[in-house]
Motif scaffolding. Structure first.
Motif, mmCIF file in Angstrom:
data_model
loop_
_atom_site.group_PDB
_atom_site.id
_atom_site.type_symbol
_atom_site.label_atom_id
_atom_site.label_comp_id
_atom_site.label_asym_id
_atom_site.label_seq_id
_atom_site.Cartn_x
_atom_site.Cartn_y
_atom_site.Cartn_z
ATOM 1 N N GLN A 49 40.683 47.533 34.247
ATOM 2 C CA GLN A 49 41.439 46.289 34.499
ATOM 3 C C GLN A 49 42.026 45.744 33.192
ATOM 4 N N TYR A 107 49.127 43.944 36.350
ATOM 5 C CA TYR A 107 47.784 43.452 36.651
ATOM 6 C C TYR A 107 47.845 42.436 37.781
ATOM 7 N N TYR A 126 45.756 43.358 41.022
ATOM 8 C CA TYR A 126 44.438 42.736 41.196
ATOM 9 C C TYR A 126 44.491 41.299 41.718
ATOM 10 N N VAL A 127 45.433 40.514 41.240
ATOM 11 C CA VAL A 127 45.435 39.089 41.598
ATOM 12 C C VAL A 127 46.054 38.885 42.979
ATOM 13 N N LEU A 174 40.803 37.646 30.036
ATOM 14 C CA LEU A 174 40.316 36.791 31.134
ATOM 15 C C LEU A 174 40.877 35.378 31.023
ATOM 16 N N ARG A 175 40.978 34.877 29.810
ATOM 17 C CA ARG A 175 41.525 33.525 29.626
ATOM 18 C C ARG A 175 43.031 33.503 29.936
ATOM 19 N N GLY A 184 47.033 41.447 44.953
ATOM 20 C CA GLY A 184 46.623 42.528 45.850
ATOM 21 C C GLY A 184 47.807 43.119 46.594
ATOM 22 N N GLU A 197 31.074 34.531 33.363
ATOM 23 C CA GLU A 197 30.772 34.709 34.788
ATOM 24 C C GLU A 197 31.007 36.165 35.192
ATOM 25 N N GLU A 198 32.035 36.773 34.619
ATOM 26 C CA GLU A 198 32.363 38.165 34.959
ATOM 27 C C GLU A 198 31.434 39.113 34.205
ATOM 28 N N ASP A 251 43.294 33.382 33.616
ATOM 29 C CA ASP A 251 43.024 31.999 34.057
ATOM 30 C C ASP A 251 44.279 31.144 33.933
ATOM 31 N N GLU A 257 43.879 37.252 45.761
ATOM 32 C CA GLU A 257 42.653 37.879 46.249
ATOM 33 C C GLU A 257 41.489 36.904 46.042
ATOM 34 N N TYR A 272 40.209 35.820 42.661
ATOM 35 C CA TYR A 272 41.076 35.066 41.735
ATOM 36 C C TYR A 272 41.336 33.642 42.214
ATOM 37 N N LEU A 311 31.697 33.068 44.522
ATOM 38 C CA LEU A 311 32.126 34.307 45.192
ATOM 39 C C LEU A 311 31.019 34.823 46.114
ATOM 40 N N GLU A 364 31.126 44.459 43.945
ATOM 41 C CA GLU A 364 31.143 43.346 44.904
ATOM 42 C C GLU A 364 31.046 41.999 44.190
ATOM 43 N N GLY A 365 30.356 41.970 43.052
ATOM 44 C CA GLY A 365 30.206 40.719 42.303
ATOM 45 C C GLY A 365 31.438 40.433 41.461
ATOM 46 N N LEU A 366 31.460 39.248 40.852
ATOM 47 C CA LEU A 366 32.594 38.910 39.985
ATOM 48 C C LEU A 366 32.502 39.786 38.743
ATOM 49 N N HIS A 367 33.497 40.585 38.517
ATOM 50 C CA HIS A 367 33.377 41.559 37.433
ATOM 51 C C HIS A 367 34.711 41.800 36.738
#
Lengths: 262, 164
Positions: free
Chosen positions: A17, A28, A32-33, A234-235, A35, A141-142, A238, B129, B132, B101, A9-12
């Motif tokens: 992934q 990806y 994920y992005v 992750l970068r 959906g 953060e993740e 971004d 989503e 993101y 979030l 549920e949290g940012l992960h």
């Protein structure tokens, strides 16, 4: 600790992934992005997940009773998962052989394990750990979230096991470089399991299925590289870097049509 | 030449002209030439680690003419491999924070909004989503959700229809 779906549920970020991004950044993005709705369920994924559940059921039973359960316990968990997939709204691509393949794989596993079951410490152990940015030192953060398939104790040492179903035996390079095991080594330490051993249990979907057990390890450098890879991915996300990788895997991709029309 | 210090790895590639005899064919001392190239590589690697910039002071010949000058400070010298580029500053992260979030989910819960509807609306508005969203987009969503008081009844606010 919370269960896996609560942790998600949290940012992960998960190893799965990261592997998806490394395989194909556009896949990806779709999964994920954006959906996007997949076009089908790949048979490999269904088989792998159902076998995984069969193995987990076996080890859970061993953890409780210290004895091997009947083979039917594995098969019941396998079937329940398969039924769940079949009830889903997505068609399973090329799914006719899953039942027979799954039974054959679980049988090979069972026959090689039931006489001498391991000392099981944990099954599907959920984890969440912080990841430090290797360049800035800041905590991301993740959080890295996932579950260890199996933890057993052997020779007074904890060993983390990972189950795989694969078309063929893993090569030495695959075993040495798989980032999942690098993550597990790091995670196990943070869970207080100490310096663990790492074990890969590969069930091969060959004509005559086999169970291949490979013991391996990871160095500090491997762990550092794993974090570098995660942060790099992750970068790149971004920066919205989502180029397609077109190769022999595209046929099994659940977003193939949408990707071709992009 | 690869130098490692405090976890930083820098690579320097050096070179020198091969010294030849008067006939321009005979190589006079290849070993000395190789040593000079090694020293050049070491200097470059040191410079990239910020060590002894004086080692890279412009060398002059007896007449004051320049024999060699340091490569550009941006490291884009043609002899420097990709590994020797100094690290470029990293751009700030764009993705929403964990706190954002959690805030979106908490506000939605507090207002009895169906999480699936909130997710759907975000996808419709931003094309991604919830996980993101950028920081700026997440701030917009939080502001918008905050203005969507349960007393509204219809679950709408601004351009959003959070209740689905």
């Amino acid at each position: 600790m919370a269960n896996l779906s609560e942790l998600r549920e949290g940012l992960h970020v998960s190893v799965s992934q990261v592997k998806t991004y490394l395989r194909c950044p556009r896949q990806y993005q779709m999964r994920y992005v954006v959906g996007a709705e997949p076009e089908f369920m790949p048979a490999n994924l269904v088989l792998g997940s159902a076998v995984h559940e069969g193995l987990a059921a076996y080890y859970r039973s061993v953890m409780t009773t210290s004895e091997s359960p009947e083979f039917a316990v594995c098969m019941a968990a396998f079937h329940a998962t398969l039924v769940g997939f079949r009830k889903g709204k997505l068609p399973i691509n090329d799914g006719d052989k899953i039942e027979a393949q799954g039974e054959a794989l679980l049988k090979v596993f069972y026959e090689s394990t039931y006489e001498d079951p391991p000392n099981v410490v944990g099954v599907e152990v959920p984890f969440t750990i912080e990841l430090p940015d290797p360049v800035t030192g800041e905590i991301l953060e993740e959080r890295l979230v996932g579950a260890l398939d199996l933890v057993v104790e052997q020779d007074k040492k904890n060993v983390v096991g990972e189950h795989k179903t694969a078309a063929k035996k893993w090569s030495k390079d695959q075993i040495q470089n798989d980032i999942q095991l690098s993550a597990y080594k790091m995670v196990a330490r943070s869970l207080g399991l100490g310096q663990v051993g790492l074990r890969l249990q590969v069930l091969t979907k060959t004509k005559k299925p086999k169970m291949i057990v490979e013991n391996t390890d990871r160095t500090d450098r491997d762990e550092r590289e794993f974090i570098e890879i995660v942060v790099g991915v992750l970068r790149a996300i971004d920066a919205r870097v989502f180029f397609p990788i077109r190769n022999g895997m595209c046929g099994g991709c659940t977003f193939q049509r949408r990707c071709e029309n992009t | 030449m690869k130098l490692t210090a405090a976890g930083l790895i820098k690579t320097g590639i050096g070179g020198t002209a091969i010294t030849r005899g008067e006939d321009n064919k005979t190589v006079l001392s290849l070993a000395d030439d190789i040593k000079m190239a090694e020293a050049d590589a070491l200097k470059r690697a040191c410079r990239l680690l910020g060590i002894g910039s004086e080692l890279y002071a412009t060398e002059q010949d007896d007449d004051g003419g320049v024999i060699s000058s340091p490569p550009p400070a941006n490291g884009n010298h043609h002899q420097d491999g990709p590994h020797s580029l100094p690290p470029s500053p990293l751009p700030p992260r764009e993705r929403l924070t964990s706190a954002q979030l959690n805030a979106i989910k908490a506000i939605a819960r507090k207002q009895n909004l169906d999480p699936a509807n909130v997710r759907r609306q975000i996808k419709k508005d931003y094309g991604v989503e919830i996980e993101y969203l950028t920081k700026r987009q997440a701030s917009e969503v939080i502001t918008d959700l905050d203005g969507n008081k349960p007393s509204n009844g219809n679950g709408t606010n601004g351009n959003h229809a959070w209740a689905g």
